[in-house]
Write an enzyme that holds these catalytic residues in place. Structure first.
Site, PDB file in Angstrom:
ATOM      1  N   LYS B  69       0.853  -1.202   0.000  1.00 46.86           N
ATOM      2  CA  LYS B  69       0.000   0.000   0.000  1.00 46.86           C
ATOM      3  C   LYS B  69       0.884   1.246   0.000  1.00 46.86           C
ATOM      4  CE  LYS B  69      -3.986   2.059   2.379  1.00 46.86           C
ATOM      5  NZ  LYS B  69      -4.947   1.952   3.495  1.00 46.86           N
ATOM      6  N   SER B 146      -9.843   1.937   2.270  1.00 46.03           N
ATOM      7  CA  SER B 146      -8.998   2.734   1.400  1.00 46.03           C
ATOM      8  C   SER B 146      -7.968   1.897   0.625  1.00 46.03           C
ATOM      9  CB  SER B 146      -8.250   3.795   2.202  1.00 46.03           C
ATOM     10  OG  SER B 146      -7.342   3.196   3.103  1.00 46.03           O
ATOM     11  N   SER B 171     -10.084  -0.092   6.311  1.00 48.14           N
ATOM     12  CA  SER B 171      -9.407   0.043   5.012  1.00 48.14           C
ATOM     13  C   SER B 171      -8.835  -1.247   4.455  1.00 48.14           C
ATOM     14  CB  SER B 171      -8.280   1.073   5.115  1.00 48.14           C
ATOM     15  OG  SER B 171      -8.807   2.356   5.191  1.00 48.14           O
TER      16      SER B 171
END
Lengths: 96, 464
Positions: B69, B146, B171
């Site tokens: 990420k 997210s 997320s």
């Protein structure tokens, strides 16, 4: 909770964030809507309750206070064009 | 092939790591051109790592291609948390978790797209100049956020792979459920946050996303460990509790769409077949106050964490003009996206004199009640069950119509365990109209082993 454009501009000033007039118009009712929802928290039964700033109890966790490897001055300055004489260069702090 | 079998073959030199990495990079480029899951594909780094592993094929993740990420720092690879304010930031060091993964032979293919700084549930709030990722099954739908890029590539990758993601309020869980993969969040503090571009420090956790529970567990085992560089990190005690009773959060199940509810009921049956007792449980304080508590605390913390982005030392810069306040305010106006601005404003308000006690301190007190509520239920059962999300991956056009408050309300099922800092995992349990459904399991602090045991029982491997 009442939020008007004047209050929104004050919050933005505190947050060091310029906003366009269009953003002020958009954000004002949105923040009012969200803050109204947040106000529900006042009804929660919290008398005598200690706040929790972390989800678990943290044991004391300290490093030895001794020097170790760290970024060199050149490395630390390598990510910005704003530097002078081995230091970061910032905008002016006081008017002459 | 499982990660375990892949690594075994690498150890035995039956897999050519360099060839496999080249093929994975090629496949990744193809998938990315269609779905926009990646901010950067780090081919040179991956091939250098692959050559090193090929010479010395050891380690628990030897040769495993991973994606990371964007908010987790990888030395030498642009890391921006998908924000224009960090455009061009190439870190001088890696996050501790990345060092641990590399030490065990993992190979980093690149960075995955996310909502800017983690500010979203659907991966639509990406920073200025970044493409929104599309759902791997139907591109008119969202991936979840997210960690949308991580969820999407984990589902779409046709090679052995895991992604390293991060959750603050859902997320990892939301994209795992929407994309039909496993997403796991460890107990807060058990994975070092050193080198994480923070959203809300008392809530942020780094965790794995993978195609199976077994794969996620293998990667998690490498990630955990106390770190001298993170004073909030703690040692994992590796407790192993037997699974006897599962508590079903019935009110949350009842709030889900009918087909999601049905898949959860089928998961309940799988537990019953294993002789595990099921009980219904209630979390009244969490149900009533978790969304507001989460957003007050997370945004208050975010507004302070994002104060450091001012265009001076790294990331986006402008010509030095005006005084400090003028310069900082100009840079922040130009480079933060709309949702980042909204969250900074809300968080700043929650900390302002006259509002701090009523909002920030009050929310921290309610958080204590929420933690206690979960702890009380874990005296009756080892694992809790609810849907991960109340719906399957929605259409992008539907989400774009939501107000910010309606958007925040979609986190109803995930914010509770994140506030409590308890480990939890989203597991695929089937589909609804061709889109995946995720079940969420939660366990008490440090009880990851029983969590993985429960997840193994309900996971539907045929959805991938």
């Amino acid at each position: 909770m009442d939020v008007d454009e004047k209050l929104l501009r004050q919050i933005a000033k505190n947050a060091r964030l310029h906003l366009s007039d269009a953003e002020v118009k958009t954000f004002t009712p949105q923040l009012a809507d969200v803050l109204k929802a947040f106000s529900k928290l006042k009804d929660a039964p919290t008398k005598g309750v200690e706040p929790a700033f972390h989800p678990i109890d943290l044991p004391a966790h300290e490093r030895k206070d001794s020097p170790g490897p760290c970024l060199s001055q050149d490395d630390a300055l390598s990510l910005t064009p704003h530097k002078k004489d081995g230091f970061f260069k910032g905008p002016k702090a006081i008017d002459k | 092939m499982s990660i375990k079998d892949f690594v075994k073959q690498v150890h035995a030199k039956k897999i050519d790591v360099v060839k496999n990495t080249k093929e994975a990079l090629c496949a990744l480029e193809g998938i990315n051109s269609k779905h926009h899951f990646m901010t950067v594909v780090s081919s040179d780094l991956a091939l250098a790592q692959a050559n090193a592993v090929a010479k010395n094929p050891k380690g628990r993740l030897a040769g495993l291609p991973i994606t990371v990420k964007d908010c987790i720092l990888v030395k030498g690879v642009e890391s921006t948390a998908s924000s224009a304010v960090l455009k061009g930031y190439v870190p001088l060091f890696s996050a501790t978790v990345i060092d641990r993964l590399i030490k065990e032979g993992a190979i980093i293919l690149g960075k995955t797209v996310q909502d800017e700084f983690g500010f979203g549930t659907f991966c639509l709030n990406v920073g200025k100049g970044i493409e929104v990722p599309t759902h791997p099954i139907d591109p008119t739908h969202v991936c979840g956020g997210s960690s949308g890029g991580s969820g999407g590539i984990t589902r779409a990758a046709n090679f052995v792979h895991a992604s390293i993601a991060e959750t603050t309020g859902g997320s990892i869980e939301s994209p795992a459920a929407f994309c039909g993969v496993v997403g796991m969040c460890p107990t807060w503090g058990t994975v070092s946050r050193y080198g994480l571009i923070d959203y809300a420090s008392s809530l942020d956790k780094i965790g794995p996303m993978a195609k199976s529970v077994e794969d996620a567990k293998l990667v998690w085992e490498v990630m955990i460990g106390q770190d001298e560089k993170d004073s909030t990190s703690v040692k994992h005690p590796q407790e192993k509790t037997a699974l006897k009773t599962v508590g079903v959060i019935r009110a949350l199940v009842d709030k889900a769409d009918p087909e999601v509810k049905q898949r959860i009921k089928e998961a309940e049956e799988l537990f019953k077949k294993q002789g595990i007792k099921l009980i219904d449980i209630d979390l009244p304080i969490t149900e009533r106050y978790a969304i507001e508590t989460y957003y007050v605390l997370a945004l208050a913390e975010a507004s302070t964490n994002l104060a450091k982005y001012c265009g001076m030392r790294y990331g986006a810069t402008e010509k030095l003009e005006g005084d400090f306040n003028e310069y900082f305010s100009t840079v922040r106006e130009k480079y933060f996206g709309a949702e980042a601005k909204r969250r900074i404003l809300l968080g700043t308000f929650a900390r302002m004199a006259g509002h701090r006690d009523a909002l920030y301190i009050q929310a921290a007190k309610v958080r204590r009640l929420i933690i206690n509520e979960y702890k009380k239920e874990f005296q009756k059962c080892q694992v809790l069950l609810s849907p991960t999300m109340p719906i399957t991956a929605p259409k992008r056009s539907d989400i774009e119509k939501l107000t910010p408050l309606q958007h925040y309300a979609m986190d109803l099922m995930t914010v509770g365990p994140n506030l409590a800092g308890i480990p939890h995992i989203s597991v695929p349990v089937g589909e609804s109209k061709g889109l995946p459904v995720g079940a969420m399991l939660m366990a008490d602090h440090f009880e990851e082993h029983v969590l993985f045991d429960a997840a193994t029982i309900i996971e539907k491997k045929d959805t991938n």
